[in-house]
Design a protein around this motif. Structure first.
Motif, PDB file in Angstrom:
ATOM      1  N   ILE A 143      -4.909   7.897 -11.079  1.00  0.00           N
ATOM      2  CA  ILE A 143      -4.381   7.287  -9.861  1.00  0.00           C
ATOM      3  C   ILE A 143      -5.284   6.133  -9.445  1.00  0.00           C
ATOM      4  CG2 ILE A 143      -3.716   7.646  -7.452  1.00  0.00           C
ATOM      5  CD1 ILE A 143      -2.002   9.220  -9.388  1.00  0.00           C
ATOM      6  N   LYS A 144      -4.720   4.966  -9.277  1.00  0.00           N
ATOM      7  CA  LYS A 144      -5.477   3.808  -8.824  1.00  0.00           C
ATOM      8  C   LYS A 144      -5.573   3.793  -7.302  1.00  0.00           C
ATOM      9  CE  LYS A 144      -4.748   0.701 -12.719  1.00  0.00           C
ATOM     10  NZ  LYS A 144      -6.217   0.641 -12.971  1.00  0.00           N
ATOM     11  N   VAL A 145      -6.403   2.903  -6.780  1.00  0.00           N
ATOM     12  CA  VAL A 145      -6.572   2.800  -5.337  1.00  0.00           C
ATOM     13  C   VAL A 145      -6.261   1.379  -4.876  1.00  0.00           C
ATOM     14  CG1 VAL A 145      -8.310   4.618  -5.270  1.00  0.00           C
ATOM     15  CG2 VAL A 145      -9.038   2.223  -5.485  1.00  0.00           C
ATOM     16  N   GLU A 146      -5.958   1.263  -3.590  1.00  0.00           N
ATOM     17  CA  GLU A 146      -5.696  -0.040  -2.996  1.00  0.00           C
ATOM     18  C   GLU A 146      -7.011  -0.735  -2.641  1.00  0.00           C
ATOM     19  OE1 GLU A 146      -3.265   0.738   0.375  1.00  0.00           O
ATOM     20  OE2 GLU A 146      -1.479   1.247  -0.809  1.00  0.00           O
ATOM     21  N   LYS A 147      -6.959  -2.032  -2.519  1.00  0.00           N
ATOM     22  CA  LYS A 147      -8.125  -2.811  -2.125  1.00  0.00           C
ATOM     23  C   LYS A 147      -8.527  -2.443  -0.699  1.00  0.00           C
ATOM     24  CE  LYS A 147      -9.743  -7.600  -2.532  1.00  0.00           C
ATOM     25  NZ  LYS A 147      -9.323  -9.001  -2.828  1.00  0.00           N
ATOM     26  N   PRO A 148      -9.793  -2.162  -0.447  1.00  0.00           N
ATOM     27  CA  PRO A 148     -10.202  -1.798   0.916  1.00  0.00           C
ATOM     28  C   PRO A 148     -10.059  -2.973   1.867  1.00  0.00           C
ATOM     29  CG  PRO A 148     -12.122  -2.131  -0.472  1.00  0.00           C
ATOM     30  CD  PRO A 148     -10.929  -2.182  -1.388  1.00  0.00           C
ATOM     31  N   ASP A 149      -9.804  -2.661   3.125  1.00  0.00           N
ATOM     32  CA  ASP A 149      -9.689  -3.720   4.128  1.00  0.00           C
ATOM     33  C   ASP A 149     -11.004  -4.459   4.308  1.00  0.00           C
ATOM     34  OD1 ASP A 149      -7.036  -3.034   4.607  1.00  0.00           O
ATOM     35  OD2 ASP A 149      -7.564  -1.602   6.190  1.00  0.00           O
ATOM     36  N   LEU A 150     -12.093  -3.728   4.228  1.00  0.00           N
ATOM     37  CA  LEU A 150     -13.405  -4.321   4.483  1.00  0.00           C
ATOM     38  C   LEU A 150     -14.479  -3.444   3.851  1.00  0.00           C
ATOM     39  CD1 LEU A 150     -14.670  -6.698   6.185  1.00  0.00           C
ATOM     40  CD2 LEU A 150     -15.035  -5.006   8.001  1.00  0.00           C
TER      41      LEU A 150
ATOM     42  N   LYS B  72      -7.563   3.771  -0.198  1.00  0.00           N
ATOM     43  CA  LYS B  72      -6.414   4.665  -0.189  1.00  0.00           C
ATOM     44  C   LYS B  72      -5.794   4.723  -1.581  1.00  0.00           C
ATOM     45  CE  LYS B  72      -5.300   3.642   4.640  1.00  0.00           C
ATOM     46  NZ  LYS B  72      -4.275   3.129   5.583  1.00  0.00           N
ATOM     47  N   PRO B  73      -5.267   5.880  -1.972  1.00  0.00           N
ATOM     48  CA  PRO B  73      -4.558   5.948  -3.251  1.00  0.00           C
ATOM     49  C   PRO B  73      -3.408   4.949  -3.281  1.00  0.00           C
ATOM     50  CG  PRO B  73      -4.943   8.156  -2.385  1.00  0.00           C
ATOM     51  CD  PRO B  73      -5.284   7.191  -1.287  1.00  0.00           C
ATOM     52  N   ALA B  74      -3.194   4.325  -4.439  1.00  0.00           N
ATOM     53  CA  ALA B  74      -2.135   3.324  -4.553  1.00  0.00           C
ATOM     54  C   ALA B  74      -0.744   3.956  -4.596  1.00  0.00           C
ATOM     55  CB  ALA B  74      -2.354   2.477  -5.803  1.00  0.00           C
ATOM     56  N   GLU B  75      -0.673   5.260  -4.766  1.00  0.00           N
ATOM     57  CA  GLU B  75       0.594   5.976  -4.724  1.00  0.00           C
ATOM     58  C   GLU B  75       0.381   7.312  -4.032  1.00  0.00           C
ATOM     59  OE1 GLU B  75       1.628   7.993  -8.710  1.00  0.00           O
ATOM     60  OE2 GLU B  75       0.468   6.210  -9.299  1.00  0.00           O
TER      61      GLU B  75
END
Length: 213
Positions: free
Chosen positions: A102-109, A126-129
């Motif tokens: 499971i990939k992750v989303e780019k962090p906001d900061l 956050k998990p990308a899915e």
């Protein structure tokens, strides 16, 4: 070949593959896996503390006003650089759901601080899915290039947060390197040790949190 002293991805793009076979940067980490009330993984909170040698090199690179410290704007620039650099390495997150990566989303900061000669980074991904708490889940942090050694000083640094985890069992797994090599002789070829980026097998050596729900 000119090398940037800062951060992993920049180094990886400049160094020859053979030089990446052992760690050059050392990090003490903490990972909090947070579940929401609906029974899904909501986010993964990370704290990274870098070794003093690497931290001092970052000060040299980002101390633009040469006052021998990192001001708030300089710390923010470090965070931005890391956020942009590690996207291709999934921020070193190693997540699986019933065997699926499971990939992750780019962090906001990425928040950065510098205390007592060491660089600190705080960020959440956050998990990308959708990642429901069902079956077998694993959570870890590792550098697939082996350039950075990411260590959890104690099992207490791998934490589950949220009532949804109450029905799950969990354990921290710290693989023995000799045993991993012995059990995977055919997979861990010379190519792995010369260029681990091409095999993605370094995760076999990584400390992880196994969760069964």
């Amino acid at each position: 070949m000119k090398k940037s002293t800062f951060l992993m991805a920049s180094l990886l793009s400049l160094l020859p593959a053979a030089a990446l076979a052992h760690p050059h940067v050392f990090v003490e980490a903490r990972l909090e896996v947070v579940a929401d009330d609906d029974g899904n993984v909501a986010e993964l909170r990370n704290v990274w503390r870098f070794d003093e040698v690497f931290s001092s090199s970052v000060v040299l690179d980002f101390d633009k006003n040469t006052d021998l410290k990192l001001d708030p704007n300089e710390l923010a620039e470090v965070g931005k650089t890391v956020r942009d650099s590690l996207v291709d390495y999934d921020y070193y997150m190693n997540l699986t759901m019933n065997g699926k990566n499971i990939k992750v989303e780019k962090p906001d900061l990425i928040h950065v601080d510098y205390k007592q000669g060491q660089l600190l980074m705080f960020f959440a991904v956050k998990p990308a899915e959708k990642m429901p708490l069902k079956g077998r889940l694993t959570f870890g942090v590792y550098d697939p290039t082996l350039y950075t050694s990411i260590d959890f000083p104690s099992d207490n640094e791998l934490v589950l947060v949220g009532d949804s985890f109450k029905s799950c069992k969990h354990q921290v797994v710290r693989p023995d390197a000799d045993q991993v090599i012995a059990e995977n002789k055919q997979s861990l070829t010379d190519a792995f040790f010369n260029d681990p980026t091409g095999t993605n097998m370094s995760k076999l050596f990584a400390t992880r949190l196994d969760v069964t729900c």
